[in-house]
Design a protein around this motif. Structure first.
Motif, PDB file in Angstrom:
ATOM      1  N   ASP A  91       2.093   8.192  26.935  1.00 28.64           N
ATOM      2  CA  ASP A  91       0.687   8.297  26.554  1.00 28.64           C
ATOM      3  C   ASP A  91      -0.218   7.813  27.675  1.00 28.64           C
ATOM      4  O   ASP A  91      -1.259   8.418  27.972  1.00 28.64           O
ATOM      5  CB  ASP A  91       0.408   7.469  25.294  1.00 28.64           C
ATOM      6  CG  ASP A  91       1.141   7.996  24.071  1.00 28.64           C
ATOM      7  OD1 ASP A  91       1.365   9.220  23.995  1.00 28.64           O
ATOM      8  OD2 ASP A  91       1.493   7.178  23.196  1.00 28.64           O
ATOM      9  N   ALA A  92       0.178   6.701  28.299  1.00 26.91           N
ATOM     10  CA  ALA A  92      -0.624   6.123  29.381  1.00 26.91           C
ATOM     11  C   ALA A  92      -0.710   7.065  30.572  1.00 26.91           C
ATOM     12  O   ALA A  92      -1.785   7.229  31.175  1.00 26.91           O
ATOM     13  CB  ALA A  92      -0.027   4.780  29.815  1.00 26.91           C
ATOM     14  N   GLU A  93       0.396   7.696  30.919  1.00 27.86           N
ATOM     15  CA  GLU A  93       0.405   8.630  32.043  1.00 27.86           C
ATOM     16  C   GLU A  93      -0.544   9.799  31.782  1.00 27.86           C
ATOM     17  O   GLU A  93      -1.305  10.212  32.661  1.00 27.86           O
ATOM     18  CB  GLU A  93       1.826   9.151  32.285  1.00 27.86           C
ATOM     19  CG  GLU A  93       2.779   8.117  32.842  1.00 27.86           C
ATOM     20  CD  GLU A  93       4.178   8.672  33.014  1.00 27.86           C
ATOM     21  OE1 GLU A  93       4.433   9.820  32.564  1.00 27.86           O
ATOM     22  OE2 GLU A  93       5.017   7.975  33.596  1.00 27.86           O
ATOM     23  N   LYS A  94      -0.502  10.323  30.560  1.00 23.61           N
ATOM     24  CA  LYS A  94      -1.368  11.449  30.213  1.00 23.61           C
ATOM     25  C   LYS A  94      -2.836  11.031  30.262  1.00 23.61           C
ATOM     26  O   LYS A  94      -3.697  11.779  30.760  1.00 23.61           O
ATOM     27  CB  LYS A  94      -1.022  11.961  28.812  1.00 23.61           C
ATOM     28  CG  LYS A  94       0.335  12.642  28.717  1.00 23.61           C
ATOM     29  CD  LYS A  94       0.613  13.072  27.281  1.00 23.61           C
ATOM     30  CE  LYS A  94       1.970  13.745  27.159  1.00 23.61           C
ATOM     31  NZ  LYS A  94       2.267  14.139  25.747  1.00 23.61           N
ATOM     32  N   LEU A  95      -3.139   9.838  29.763  1.00 21.13           N
ATOM     33  CA  LEU A  95      -4.520   9.368  29.746  1.00 21.13           C
ATOM     34  C   LEU A  95      -5.029   9.123  31.159  1.00 21.13           C
ATOM     35  O   LEU A  95      -6.189   9.423  31.472  1.00 21.13           O
ATOM     36  CB  LEU A  95      -4.630   8.087  28.912  1.00 21.13           C
ATOM     37  CG  LEU A  95      -6.051   7.519  28.754  1.00 21.13           C
ATOM     38  CD1 LEU A  95      -6.989   8.556  28.140  1.00 21.13           C
ATOM     39  CD2 LEU A  95      -6.023   6.246  27.912  1.00 21.13           C
ATOM     40  N   ILE A  96      -4.186   8.599  32.021  1.00 20.47           N
ATOM     41  CA  ILE A  96      -4.576   8.365  33.410  1.00 20.47           C
ATOM     42  C   ILE A  96      -4.961   9.678  34.084  1.00 20.47           C
ATOM     43  O   ILE A  96      -5.987   9.776  34.755  1.00 20.47           O
ATOM     44  CB  ILE A  96      -3.440   7.671  34.191  1.00 20.47           C
ATOM     45  CG1 ILE A  96      -3.323   6.211  33.769  1.00 20.47           C
ATOM     46  CG2 ILE A  96      -3.684   7.757  35.703  1.00 20.47           C
ATOM     47  CD1 ILE A  96      -2.099   5.520  34.308  1.00 20.47           C
ATOM     48  N   ARG A  97      -4.139  10.697  33.874  1.00 19.54           N
ATOM     49  CA  ARG A  97      -4.435  11.996  34.484  1.00 19.54           C
ATOM     50  C   ARG A  97      -5.738  12.569  33.934  1.00 19.54           C
ATOM     51  O   ARG A  97      -6.553  13.124  34.682  1.00 19.54           O
ATOM     52  CB  ARG A  97      -3.277  12.961  34.243  1.00 19.54           C
ATOM     53  CG  ARG A  97      -1.986  12.575  34.975  1.00 19.54           C
ATOM     54  CD  ARG A  97      -0.944  13.689  34.888  1.00 19.54           C
ATOM     55  NE  ARG A  97       0.288  13.306  35.549  1.00 19.54           N
ATOM     56  CZ  ARG A  97       1.342  12.780  34.923  1.00 19.54           C
ATOM     57  NH1 ARG A  97       1.292  12.588  33.621  1.00 19.54           N
ATOM     58  NH2 ARG A  97       2.430  12.447  35.594  1.00 19.54           N
ATOM     59  N   PHE A  98      -5.933  12.431  32.623  1.00 20.06           N
ATOM     60  CA  PHE A  98      -7.139  12.979  32.013  1.00 20.06           C
ATOM     61  C   PHE A  98      -8.393  12.265  32.522  1.00 20.06           C
ATOM     62  O   PHE A  98      -9.386  12.913  32.882  1.00 20.06           O
ATOM     63  CB  PHE A  98      -7.055  12.863  30.494  1.00 20.06           C
ATOM     64  CG  PHE A  98      -8.339  13.224  29.798  1.00 20.06           C
ATOM     65  CD1 PHE A  98      -8.806  14.530  29.816  1.00 20.06           C
ATOM     66  CD2 PHE A  98      -9.088  12.248  29.154  1.00 20.06           C
ATOM     67  CE1 PHE A  98     -10.004  14.866  29.183  1.00 20.06           C
ATOM     68  CE2 PHE A  98     -10.277  12.575  28.525  1.00 20.06           C
ATOM     69  CZ  PHE A  98     -10.737  13.889  28.541  1.00 20.06           C
ATOM     70  N   ILE A  99      -8.371  10.932  32.548  1.00 20.24           N
ATOM     71  CA  ILE A  99      -9.535  10.169  33.023  1.00 20.24           C
ATOM     72  C   ILE A  99      -9.799  10.455  34.496  1.00 20.24           C
ATOM     73  O   ILE A  99     -10.958  10.574  34.924  1.00 20.24           O
ATOM     74  CB  ILE A  99      -9.314   8.666  32.803  1.00 20.24           C
ATOM     75  CG1 ILE A  99      -9.213   8.354  31.307  1.00 20.24           C
ATOM     76  CG2 ILE A  99     -10.450   7.863  33.441  1.00 20.24           C
ATOM     77  CD1 ILE A  99     -10.478   8.578  30.526  1.00 20.24           C
ATOM     78  N   SER A 100      -8.737  10.593  35.277  1.00 20.98           N
ATOM     79  CA  SER A 100      -8.904  10.891  36.702  1.00 20.98           C
ATOM     80  C   SER A 100      -9.590  12.231  36.907  1.00 20.98           C
ATOM     81  O   SER A 100     -10.508  12.354  37.724  1.00 20.98           O
ATOM     82  CB  SER A 100      -7.539  10.887  37.406  1.00 20.98           C
ATOM     83  OG  SER A 100      -6.942   9.614  37.349  1.00 20.98           O
ATOM     84  N   GLU A 101      -9.152  13.234  36.135  1.00 19.01           N
ATOM     85  CA  GLU A 101      -9.705  14.575  36.309  1.00 19.01           C
ATOM     86  C   GLU A 101     -11.103  14.713  35.708  1.00 19.01           C
ATOM     87  O   GLU A 101     -11.952  15.407  36.264  1.00 19.01           O
ATOM     88  CB  GLU A 101      -8.760  15.597  35.667  1.00 19.01           C
ATOM     89  CG  GLU A 101      -7.413  15.702  36.367  1.00 19.01           C
ATOM     90  CD  GLU A 101      -6.424  16.560  35.598  1.00 19.01           C
ATOM     91  OE1 GLU A 101      -6.800  17.047  34.502  1.00 19.01           O
ATOM     92  OE2 GLU A 101      -5.286  16.736  36.069  1.00 19.01           O
ATOM     93  N   SER A 102     -11.350  14.059  34.583  1.00 19.33           N
ATOM     94  CA  SER A 102     -12.617  14.262  33.883  1.00 19.33           C
ATOM     95  C   SER A 102     -13.730  13.347  34.368  1.00 19.33           C
ATOM     96  O   SER A 102     -14.910  13.677  34.226  1.00 19.33           O
ATOM     97  CB  SER A 102     -12.421  14.052  32.373  1.00 19.33           C
ATOM     98  OG  SER A 102     -11.998  12.726  32.102  1.00 19.33           O
ATOM     99  N   LEU A 103     -13.387  12.195  34.965  1.00 24.81           N
ATOM    100  CA  LEU A 103     -14.431  11.253  35.378  1.00 24.81           C
ATOM    101  C   LEU A 103     -14.329  10.826  36.832  1.00 24.81           C
ATOM    102  O   LEU A 103     -15.285  10.980  37.591  1.00 24.81           O
ATOM    103  CB  LEU A 103     -14.404  10.013  34.470  1.00 24.81           C
ATOM    104  CG  LEU A 103     -15.513   8.993  34.748  1.00 24.81           C
ATOM    105  CD1 LEU A 103     -16.140   8.518  33.439  1.00 24.81           C
ATOM    106  CD2 LEU A 103     -14.990   7.793  35.514  1.00 24.81           C
TER     107      LEU A 103
END
Length: 224
Positions: free
Chosen positions: A149-161
């Motif tokens: 879950d953490a890996e997915k969230l890191i990628r999402f936050i990196s790409e979106s913000l």
């Protein structure tokens, strides 16, 4: 003597359990929508989510105001991502709270890139190490987020913000010209290995790799 040892061990376990519950409360939660509202939102279509978020965020003219449109898109993407990632309402609340906190740091506090990444890492570390607060319907001591879950969230936050840091900083400006932009600066985060050490004391499985080493600026002159 053995009885005293057992009592001491029991008191130690109780102390650890109390600290764990106290730490659980410190996990970020989004105060804009309740868990019940988020559960309902996760079952809606994108158009229905858009209407709901506009109401909850108090956005009156997202079709006319560029700032409101950008905010609506930002939070909408977070809700859609949470749905597609099959997050629970509690995990979704944490995700949306992270998005809100990081954006608030940029637009209202003018927090620099490095310190905002560090705050994200600290929030993520708590969610990965501490269980959510215990409730009648949630008696699990598992952390709010696992490593995947953490890996997915890191990628999402990196790409979106984080990759659009300067654009979001413009949202805090009072000049529309800065938002429209005569120059666009994009911080690019990329690595095949999404996890590495960010700072001493932060677990290696909680932070994006090469966060500060791979940033590129892209200039785009636009005639207003």
């Amino acid at each position: 003597m053995s009885g005293e040892r057992r009592r001491a061990a029991k008191e130690k376990l109780n102390d650890v359990d109390t600290r764990t519950k106290e730490e659980a409360v410190s996990c970020l939660q989004w105060d804009v929508m309740s868990l019940e509202q988020l559960e309902g939102a996760l079952g809606k279509s994108e158009e229905e989510m858009q209407v709901l978020l506009s109401e909850q965020l108090g956005l009156t003219s997202p079709h006319l105001c560029m700032r409101e449109a950008a905010l609506l898109h930002y939070y909408l993407q977070g809700l859609i991502w949470s749905r597609d990632a099959h997050l629970s309402p509690l995990q979704t609340s944490f995700t949306m709270a992270v998005l809100h906190t990081l954006l608030h740091n940029i637009t209202d506090k003018n927090t620099d890139f490095v310190n905002n990444v560090l705050e994200f890492a600290k929030s993520l570390a708590i969610a990965c190490q501490c269980p959510p607060a215990l409730t009648p319907t949630n008696d699990s001591l598992k952390p709010l987020l696992n490593t995947e879950d953490a890996e997915k969230l890191i990628r999402f936050i990196s790409e979106s913000l984080f990759q659009k840091y300067q654009l979001f900083r413009a949202l805090g400006s009072t000049q529309d010209e800065l938002l429209l932009g005569s120059q666009e600066s994009v911080d690019v985060l990329w690595s095949q290995d999404a996890m590495t050490v960010l700072e001493e004391g932060i677990s290696t499985h909680l932070v994006p790799h090469n966060t500060f080493n791979q940033q590129h600026d892209v200039s785009d002159d636009t005639d207003l």
